[in-house]
Write an enzyme that holds these catalytic residues in place. Structure first.
Site, PDB file in Angstrom:
ATOM      1  N   SER A  62       0.798  -1.235   0.000  1.00  0.00           N
ATOM      2  CA  SER A  62       0.000   0.000   0.000  1.00  0.00           C
ATOM      3  C   SER A  62       0.828   1.281   0.000  1.00  0.00           C
ATOM      4  CB  SER A  62      -0.949   0.020   1.207  1.00  0.00           C
ATOM      5  OG  SER A  62      -2.022  -0.879   1.006  1.00  0.00           O
ATOM      6  N   LYS A  65      -0.011   3.716  -2.712  1.00  0.00           N
ATOM      7  CA  LYS A  65      -1.037   4.749  -2.619  1.00  0.00           C
ATOM      8  C   LYS A  65      -0.450   6.144  -2.435  1.00  0.00           C
ATOM      9  CE  LYS A  65      -4.455   1.471  -0.907  1.00  0.00           C
ATOM     10  NZ  LYS A  65      -4.166   0.389   0.015  1.00  0.00           N
ATOM     11  N   SER A 122      -6.154   3.681   4.240  1.00  0.00           N
ATOM     12  CA  SER A 122      -5.508   2.838   3.231  1.00  0.00           C
ATOM     13  C   SER A 122      -6.538   2.066   2.401  1.00  0.00           C
ATOM     14  CB  SER A 122      -4.520   1.858   3.882  1.00  0.00           C
ATOM     15  OG  SER A 122      -3.621   1.331   2.931  1.00  0.00           O
TER      16      SER A 122
END
Length: 384
Positions: A62, A65, A122
């Site tokens: 993640s 992101k 997230s």
């Protein structure tokens, strides 16, 4: 009179020889972290202070992101996206597994709420929804991500999606993520403040930021966690102390707790043994550089980025700068044209050199100005 034995005299002599030289701080080696890859960066200068397999290509989970959010802020700054814009949630976004913001299919959610859901919660669903809104499809958005990665010089990064969901050919590195974090921090401070928020409430569900360092260190104000089975537990963190900022990127630790502990070690080491000095900021006028054959006699000269340098603690006060301008700068000059150099020095040693550029455009002068300056330059060249 006291007489020392030969062994004792040798021990004392060795001790004197191994003392640090005055003006040069002794820096111990960095801590060894239980992680696959990690770097520590001085944010002001971009200098890498600690590098352990920093260019190793690994799945970023993640941490991906960060680029998704970065592109969204670029679109906002360009006026092509508004924080109040409604985004319709597709079935693909709604069906995303893993960490979620819990948006509903067909619902309309503002860009601002999705941005918070990406950074704080997230949310994979929020990431896909925003990517589709910006580019029409996630695949197209991934192309935008890779274009920005190339522009930033992320040489060990390739994105296949907006979330970090495991995919062949989706990779990044600790160094690249530190570079991206630095861009996020300095290019859009207003949106960067969101990375410090500890929780976000959406759809009646309050979720905490997974960056545990936000609760443990008041100086930490970002950035992002990541985890998949393949990637392990990852973290990009930034902190400020005493006006200095560091960025730590850690890939592949064993648990959520471990990534916080290992990253804290890296930040603590950096703040204890290094200091950063900023000499000039982006846009500062360093000099009015003489210019020939121009409509004006001088052009404002400065920097396209902050001029900073990181040194072992205690050495920054000894650093100096030396400016060197092009003595034969001839119009026309555009904004960003190189008009000289500036060096950071420690005594006679050049530690860093960077371009000095025109901060304004200057057009050619009239016929008589050009003709007169041509004559002057001719005789200057003739007589050295």
């Amino acid at each position: 009179m006291i007489t020392l034995s030969l062994p004792l005299r040798l021990v004392m002599l060795f001790s004197l020889l191994t003392l640090p030289v005055a003006g040069h701080a002794a820096v111990p080696p960095p801590p060894e972290l239980n992680a696959k890859s990690y770097v520590l960066m001085d944010a002001a200068s971009g200098t890498i202070l600690v590098d352990h397999q920093g260019d190793l290509r690994l799945p970023p989970a993640s941490l991906t992101k960060l680029m998704t959010a970065y592109i969204a802020t670029l679109e906002i700054k360009r006026g092509r996206l508004k924080e109040s814009d409604p985004v319709t949630i597709s079935e693909k976004a709604w069906r995303m597994g893993g960490s979620k913001m819990f948006v509903g299919v067909g619902n309309q959610v503002s860009v601002s709420d999705l941005f918070h859901g990406i950074i704080i919660q997230s949310g994979n669903d929020a990431s896909v929804a925003l990517a589709e809104h910006i580019a029409g499809a996630e695949d197209t958005f991934a192309s935008l991500m890779n274009s920005q990665a190339k522009r930033l010089g992320l040489s060990n990064t390739q994105f296949k999606n907006a979330t970090g969901w495991p995919a062949d050919g989706h990779f990044s590195s600790a160094r690249d993520m530190a570079i991206l974090a630095r861009a996020i921090i300095y290019e859009d401070p207003a949106h960067y403040a969101i990375y410090a928020q500890k929780e976000f409430l959406w759809n009646g569900i309050k979720q905490p930021n997974r960056n545990l360092l936000l609760w443990r260190d008041d100086g930490v104000d970002g950035l992002k966690t990541g985890h998949t089975e393949e990637a392990g537990y990852c973290l990009v963190a930034s902190a400020q102390r005493g006006g200095e900022r560091l960025i730590a990127t850690v890939f592949g630790t064993e648990s959520e707790a471990a990534r916080a502990v290992e990253t804290a070690k890296l930040l603590g080491y950096g703040f204890r043994f290094f200091e950063s000095k900023t000499f000039y900021k982006k846009g500062d006028v360093l000099a009015n550089a003489p210019i020939w054959k121009a409509a004006a006699r001088t052009v404002k000269a400065g920097l396209m980025d902050n001029l900073a340098y990181s040194t072992p603690r205690g050495e920054a006060a000894a650093l100096t700068t030396q400016l060197m301008l092009n003595p034969r700068l001839i119009a026309p000059v555009k904004v960003g044209d190189v008009v000289g150099k500036i060096e950071i020095r420690l005594g006679d040693k050049v530690l860093k050199q960077t371009d000095v550029v025109a901060l304004e455009a200057v057009e050619e002068g009239g016929f008589f100005r050009r003709s007169w300056d041509s004559v002057v330059l001719f005789f200057k060249g003739l007589f050295g």
